[in-house]
Structures are given as C-alpha cells and as structure tokens.
Motif scaffolding. Structure first.
Motif, PDB file in Angstrom:
ATOM      1  N   GLU A  82      -1.492   1.670  -4.036  1.00 51.10           N
ATOM      2  CA  GLU A  82      -2.766   1.113  -4.467  1.00 51.10           C
ATOM      3  C   GLU A  82      -2.563  -0.008  -5.490  1.00 51.10           C
ATOM      4  OE1 GLU A  82      -1.562   4.564  -6.970  1.00 51.10           O
ATOM      5  OE2 GLU A  82      -1.769   4.230  -4.816  1.00 51.10           O
ATOM      6  N   GLY A  83      -3.540  -0.910  -5.542  1.00 52.73           N
ATOM      7  CA  GLY A  83      -3.499  -1.979  -6.539  1.00 52.73           C
ATOM      8  C   GLY A  83      -2.551  -3.120  -6.208  1.00 52.73           C
ATOM      9  N   GLY A  84      -2.025  -3.138  -4.984  1.00 50.10           N
ATOM     10  CA  GLY A  84      -1.138  -4.218  -4.587  1.00 50.10           C
ATOM     11  C   GLY A  84       0.277  -4.114  -5.122  1.00 50.10           C
ATOM     12  N   ILE A  85       0.603  -3.012  -5.792  1.00 54.42           N
ATOM     13  CA  ILE A  85       1.958  -2.828  -6.303  1.00 54.42           C
ATOM     14  C   ILE A  85       2.794  -2.052  -5.282  1.00 54.42           C
ATOM     15  CG2 ILE A  85       1.170  -2.882  -8.697  1.00 54.42           C
ATOM     16  CD1 ILE A  85       1.543   0.166  -8.764  1.00 54.42           C
ATOM     17  N   THR A  86       4.079  -1.998  -5.512  1.00 57.34           N
ATOM     18  CA  THR A  86       4.953  -1.252  -4.617  1.00 57.34           C
ATOM     19  C   THR A  86       5.722  -0.192  -5.397  1.00 57.34           C
ATOM     20  OG1 THR A  86       6.889  -2.699  -4.893  1.00 57.34           O
ATOM     21  CG2 THR A  86       5.278  -3.316  -3.198  1.00 57.34           C
ATOM     22  N   ILE A  97      10.767   7.917 -12.449  1.00 61.22           N
ATOM     23  CA  ILE A  97      10.248   8.627 -11.283  1.00 61.22           C
ATOM     24  C   ILE A  97       8.731   8.704 -11.369  1.00 61.22           C
ATOM     25  CG2 ILE A  97      10.292  10.845 -10.054  1.00 61.22           C
ATOM     26  CD1 ILE A  97      13.160  11.132 -11.483  1.00 61.22           C
ATOM     27  N   ARG A  98       8.077   8.479 -10.230  1.00 61.15           N
ATOM     28  CA  ARG A  98       6.613   8.496 -10.214  1.00 61.15           C
ATOM     29  C   ARG A  98       6.073   9.465  -9.182  1.00 61.15           C
ATOM     30  NH1 ARG A  98       3.386   4.969 -12.882  1.00 61.15           N
ATOM     31  NH2 ARG A  98       2.009   6.727 -12.499  1.00 61.15           N
ATOM     32  N   SER A  99       4.768   9.421  -9.008  1.00 64.27           N
ATOM     33  CA  SER A  99       4.083  10.405  -8.171  1.00 64.27           C
ATOM     34  C   SER A  99       4.139  10.043  -6.691  1.00 64.27           C
ATOM     35  CB  SER A  99       2.630  10.539  -8.627  1.00 64.27           C
ATOM     36  OG  SER A  99       1.987   9.278  -8.625  1.00 64.27           O
ATOM     37  N   ALA A 100       3.918  11.065  -5.862  1.00 72.40           N
ATOM     38  CA  ALA A 100       4.068  10.941  -4.415  1.00 72.40           C
ATOM     39  C   ALA A 100       2.875  10.248  -3.781  1.00 72.40           C
ATOM     40  CB  ALA A 100       4.245  12.323  -3.803  1.00 72.40           C
ATOM     41  N   ARG A 101       3.167   9.555  -2.674  1.00 73.13           N
ATOM     42  CA  ARG A 101       2.167   9.008  -1.774  1.00 73.13           C
ATOM     43  C   ARG A 101       2.549   9.406  -0.355  1.00 73.13           C
ATOM     44  NH1 ARG A 101       0.548   8.619  -6.150  1.00 73.13           N
ATOM     45  NH2 ARG A 101      -0.423   6.851  -7.208  1.00 73.13           N
ATOM     46  N   VAL A 102       1.573   9.457   0.529  1.00 70.58           N
ATOM     47  CA  VAL A 102       1.793  10.002   1.871  1.00 70.58           C
ATOM     48  C   VAL A 102       2.911   9.313   2.652  1.00 70.58           C
ATOM     49  CG1 VAL A 102       0.725  10.256   4.157  1.00 70.58           C
ATOM     50  CG2 VAL A 102      -0.497  11.013   2.110  1.00 70.58           C
ATOM     51  N   PRO A 103       2.994   7.963   2.712  1.00 70.41           N
ATOM     52  CA  PRO A 103       4.058   7.352   3.520  1.00 70.41           C
ATOM     53  C   PRO A 103       5.466   7.746   3.075  1.00 70.41           C
ATOM     54  CG  PRO A 103       2.395   5.716   2.959  1.00 70.41           C
ATOM     55  CD  PRO A 103       2.093   6.935   2.139  1.00 70.41           C
ATOM     56  N   TYR A 117       7.145  13.120  -9.276  1.00 72.13           N
ATOM     57  CA  TYR A 117       6.491  13.718 -10.446  1.00 72.13           C
ATOM     58  C   TYR A 117       4.992  13.464 -10.310  1.00 72.13           C
ATOM     59  CZ  TYR A 117       6.459  15.668 -15.159  1.00 72.13           C
ATOM     60  OH  TYR A 117       6.272  16.492 -16.243  1.00 72.13           O
ATOM     61  N   GLY A 118       4.305  14.454  -9.754  1.00 77.19           N
ATOM     62  CA  GLY A 118       2.881  14.305  -9.489  1.00 77.19           C
ATOM     63  C   GLY A 118       2.639  13.812  -8.076  1.00 77.19           C
ATOM     64  N   TRP A 119       1.348  13.582  -7.749  1.00 75.68           N
ATOM     65  CA  TRP A 119       0.990  13.187  -6.391  1.00 75.68           C
ATOM     66  C   TRP A 119      -0.430  12.646  -6.364  1.00 75.68           C
ATOM     67  CZ3 TRP A 119       2.129  18.803  -4.471  1.00 75.68           C
ATOM     68  CH2 TRP A 119       1.426  19.726  -5.262  1.00 75.68           C
ATOM     69  N   SER A 120      -0.725  11.879  -5.327  1.00 73.94           N
ATOM     70  CA  SER A 120      -2.097  11.473  -5.063  1.00 73.94           C
ATOM     71  C   SER A 120      -2.811  12.649  -4.398  1.00 73.94           C
ATOM     72  CB  SER A 120      -2.123  10.268  -4.125  1.00 73.94           C
ATOM     73  OG  SER A 120      -1.640  10.632  -2.840  1.00 73.94           O
ATOM     74  N   PRO A 121      -4.143  12.659  -4.367  1.00 72.10           N
ATOM     75  CA  PRO A 121      -4.855  13.774  -3.722  1.00 72.10           C
ATOM     76  C   PRO A 121      -4.456  13.969  -2.261  1.00 72.10           C
ATOM     77  CG  PRO A 121      -6.360  12.487  -5.064  1.00 72.10           C
ATOM     78  CD  PRO A 121      -5.078  11.727  -5.051  1.00 72.10           C
ATOM     79  N   THR A 122      -4.271  12.878  -1.530  1.00 74.98           N
ATOM     80  CA  THR A 122      -3.906  13.007  -0.118  1.00 74.98           C
ATOM     81  C   THR A 122      -2.479  13.508   0.037  1.00 74.98           C
ATOM     82  OG1 THR A 122      -3.467  10.619  -0.187  1.00 74.98           O
ATOM     83  CG2 THR A 122      -5.533  11.327   0.822  1.00 74.98           C
ATOM     84  N   ALA A 123      -1.568  13.074  -0.823  1.00 72.98           N
ATOM     85  CA  ALA A 123      -0.195  13.578  -0.765  1.00 72.98           C
ATOM     86  C   ALA A 123      -0.153  15.048  -1.150  1.00 72.98           C
ATOM     87  CB  ALA A 123       0.701  12.760  -1.688  1.00 72.98           C
ATOM     88  N   GLU A 151     -10.807   6.761   2.806  1.00 71.31           N
ATOM     89  CA  GLU A 151     -12.230   6.412   2.947  1.00 71.31           C
ATOM     90  C   GLU A 151     -12.763   5.659   1.744  1.00 71.31           C
ATOM     91  OE1 GLU A 151     -13.886  10.786   1.467  1.00 71.31           O
ATOM     92  OE2 GLU A 151     -14.056  10.196   3.569  1.00 71.31           O
ATOM     93  N   ASP A 152     -12.107   5.777   0.600  1.00 77.17           N
ATOM     94  CA  ASP A 152     -12.522   5.027  -0.581  1.00 77.17           C
ATOM     95  C   ASP A 152     -11.853   3.656  -0.659  1.00 77.17           C
ATOM     96  OD1 ASP A 152     -14.123   7.147  -1.482  1.00 77.17           O
ATOM     97  OD2 ASP A 152     -12.380   8.132  -2.402  1.00 77.17           O
ATOM     98  N   GLY A 153     -10.960   3.377   0.321  1.00 70.30           N
ATOM     99  CA  GLY A 153     -10.267   2.097   0.329  1.00 70.30           C
ATOM    100  C   GLY A 153      -9.246   1.962  -0.783  1.00 70.30           C
ATOM    101  N   TYR A 154      -8.711   3.093  -1.263  1.00 71.03           N
ATOM    102  CA  TYR A 154      -7.832   3.071  -2.436  1.00 71.03           C
ATOM    103  C   TYR A 154      -6.380   3.354  -2.070  1.00 71.03           C
ATOM    104  CZ  TYR A 154      -6.383   3.865  -7.279  1.00 71.03           C
ATOM    105  OH  TYR A 154      -5.752   3.792  -8.493  1.00 71.03           O
ATOM    106  N   TYR A 155      -6.093   4.562  -1.608  1.00 69.37           N
ATOM    107  CA  TYR A 155      -4.718   4.926  -1.296  1.00 69.37           C
ATOM    108  C   TYR A 155      -4.300   4.364   0.061  1.00 69.37           C
ATOM    109  CZ  TYR A 155      -4.905   8.010  -5.317  1.00 69.37           C
ATOM    110  OH  TYR A 155      -5.022   8.491  -6.593  1.00 69.37           O
TER     111      TYR A 155
END
Length: 366
Positions: A111-115, A133-139, A154-160, A296-300
């Motif tokens: 999200e936010g155009g970062i990688t 180390i950062r939080s998980a994302r689905v891909p 370390y942590g996760w998004s709601p979908t992850a 659906e929120d256009g975020y993750y």
C-alpha cells in the motif's frame, strides 16, 4: 523441461582421479573428476566426444547444488526448507542488514506505492543480523508457500492474518507471538523500523514452533540453473535496468562487466548491506510483469499469480531476453517466448522485481 543434452556425470574414486590427472596434467585439487551415470571405464571417458569442460558434474563429495542459486552448498542443506522473511524497504529502513546473503530477493508493491522485500535464504545458520523486519502481506505469504518455506514476519495486514489463520499449512514465524524468542529491537533505530533477528533466534523460533526443516514430499523447485555461467547471446544489451515504481521511487541496477554482476541503487545512492558495508549485487535480474489488484477498500495490494501468462525480462551478463511466465504446478515458471522452452538461470543470487503490467513503459533496460 530440462535443457541438458550433455552427459550427466557423477564423481568417482581416487583411482580414476589418478589416471585422469596423468592425462591432463592438472593438479588434483583443481580437478573435478567425473564419469557417466552408467558403468564406464577410463578409456571410454577418454573417447567421449567434446571437451572435458563440457562434462556436467551433478555430484560432488559433501556438496549439492542449491535449488535457489544453482551454486554448490554443503550437503547438510540438501533438503532444507528456505527461510522467507519480510524486509522493510523504505528510506527509514536503510541500510538493511543481512539481505546480501539472500539467495533470491523479491520486490513487491504494498500500500501507498512503497515496496517491501521477500528475502529467501537457503542457508540461515550463518546470519549475524537480519532486518528490519515488517508485517506480512498476502503476495509474500503466497510466495513463501511456493518455495515450501517458513515465513518470518512481524505482524500482518487483516487479509494476510485471515489467510494465515485459516490455512494450517502455512508455517508462520510471527513476531507478535514469538517476541523475544525470535526477534529483538535495535534501539539505535526508531520503531517500527527496528525489528531484527539472527541465526540463533531464527533456530529458536523454528524449534519453538516445531516446524520441520525438511521439504515436503510435493515440493517443486522454482528455477533451473546452468551448471556454469552461460551468455545469453541475445544481442539485447542490459547494462542499466531502471524500475520506476513511482515518480519518486525509481531504483536501478548497473552492470559491472569485471565481475559480471548487477549493482543496485535506490533513493539516489548505492544500496548497501549494513553488516558488510558492501553494495548489494546480483548475478541475475528478473523483471516480472503481473496484474496487481486491491481489496474492496482499494488499500492492500494483491498479485494475480495464476493464469497470467505475462511477459518478463531475464537479465544476466549484461544482456536480456524477453520471456513469458506462468503458473505451473503451483509455482511461477519462466519460459522462452518463442518455443516455450524453460529458461535456465546462471548460477548465483537473483533479484526479482514484481512489476505492474499496465505500466511497462516505466521499465527501461539499456
């Protein structure tokens, strides 16, 4: 499909070593002696067509070829599952630590155009410091599954979180639950960009969770490798590779012909490893076009890995070739576009940029 029409060979004993060395004049320690898989004698080796350099060694005492780099590694790692770990990649996280040791690095939009990076390690019992180390994302979770890897974050998004909690096959190493068992904070940096781990803590986390270090029976490797460095001879130069994710973030690689490696730059400066102080460099660079979608929120952000059949560029030794990639047995595979023949990478570490297929002009290779 595997591209090897040369004789597959195995190492043999000291008696054959001695006989062959007397014919070629090489020092024993500099020579890898080989014979065919079938039972043959020394005279049959001598009568084989082609130079000795054409013989492909597929076994070496005490070593195996890595599934992730195509390089020789100790045989204790032969069937070891990789560690796949989420690494921060914004300017506040620079310089990162330990990522130069990764066999494969994936860069994917969040999200936010970062990688962020998914760094994949075939050896992780020699890591002094790794992070932030950062939080998980689905891909990233999906990629870790493709490698049959243990997924550290370390942590996760709601979908992850939903994905991980609903799939018991995902071997997750989440700092929220493992805390100091596997992670620590470097107080010289500000949170949340200060979470790290090391070899002892990695082992502690895996053992605490009780995960199997060995691959499952249905493991399929992602890449195939040449036995030795092989030029593409494509005629398409690739001495500078620019991947402009946005107007303000356009990392790039520059090829060094002296050592045959691509050196990485981002945020306007060489990207370095905080542990070694050296600039990150890679033998292979892949720019892989994918379809990105959003929740659906256009975020993750999500990646459509399946049934894409989209383009990719494979770059090595200062050249590139346009290929196709697609999912095969649950693993993204890369193929030559003209005849659907699987490409083989040169031995070494690989950087994969996972890029939005709708903006191909943002990639420049020259």
């Amino acid at each position: 499909m595997r591209k090897n029409k040369k004789a597959k060979v195995l190492l043999v004993g000291a008696m054959i070593t001695s006989l062959l060395l007397s014919g070629c004049g090489k020092k024993k320690e500099e020579t890898e002696v080989a014979t065919t898989e079938a039972a043959v004698n020394v005279s049959s080796i001598a009568s084989m067509e082609g130079a000795a350099s054409d013989i492909t060694v597929i076994s070496r005492d005490g070593y195996v070829l890595s599934d992730l780099t195509g390089e020789w590694i100790e045989d204790k790692y032969a069937n070891q599952r990789p560690l796949c770990i989420m690494i921060n990649n914004i300017s506040e996280a620079m310089p990162q630590s330990g990522i130069s040791q990764a066999a494969i690095t994936f860069e994917i939009l969040v999200e936010g155009g970062i990688t962020r990076y998914l760094c994949v390690f075939d050896q992780y019992d020699n890591i002094e410091k790794l992070g932030p180390i950062r939080s998980a994302r689905v891909p990233y979770v999906q990629l870790a599954q493709m490698f049959d890897g243990m997924f550290a974050h370390y942590g996760w998004s709601p979908t992850a979180q939903e994905m991980i909690e609903n799939d018991s096959s995902i071997n997750t190493l989440n700092g929220i639950y493992l805390g100091e068992i596997m992670y620590y904070r470097d107080n010289s940096r500000s949170a949340p960009h200060n979470v790290y781990t090391n070899k002892d803590l990695i082992a502690s986390g895996i053992d605490y969770k009780g995960y199997d270090y060995s691959h499952s029976d249905n493991y399929e490797k992602m890449f195939s490798f040449n036995y030795k460095d092989t030029p593409l001879n494509s005629g398409n130069p690739a001495t500078k590779i620019r991947t402009a994710f946005s107007e303000y973030y356009a990392p790039y690689f520059e090829y060094n012909s002296e050592d045959g490696r691509y050196y990485r730059y981002q945020y306007g400066v060489p990207q370095t490893d905080d542990v070694t102080g050296e600039q990150l460099s890679y033998k292979n660079v892949i720019v892989m076009f994918v379809e990105y979608t959003s929740d659906e929120d256009g975020y993750y952000r999500f990646v459509s890995w399946r049934d894409s059949n989209l383009n990719a560029y494979y770059c090595t030794d200062g050249e590139c070739v346009l290929v196709k990639w697609r999912m095969d047995n649950g693993v993204p595979m890369f193929y030559y576009e003209e005849d659907d023949k699987e490409i083989t990478l040169n031995p070494g570490n690989t950087f994969v940029t996972v890029f939005d297929y709708t903006i191909p002009a943002a990639i420049s290779i020259e």
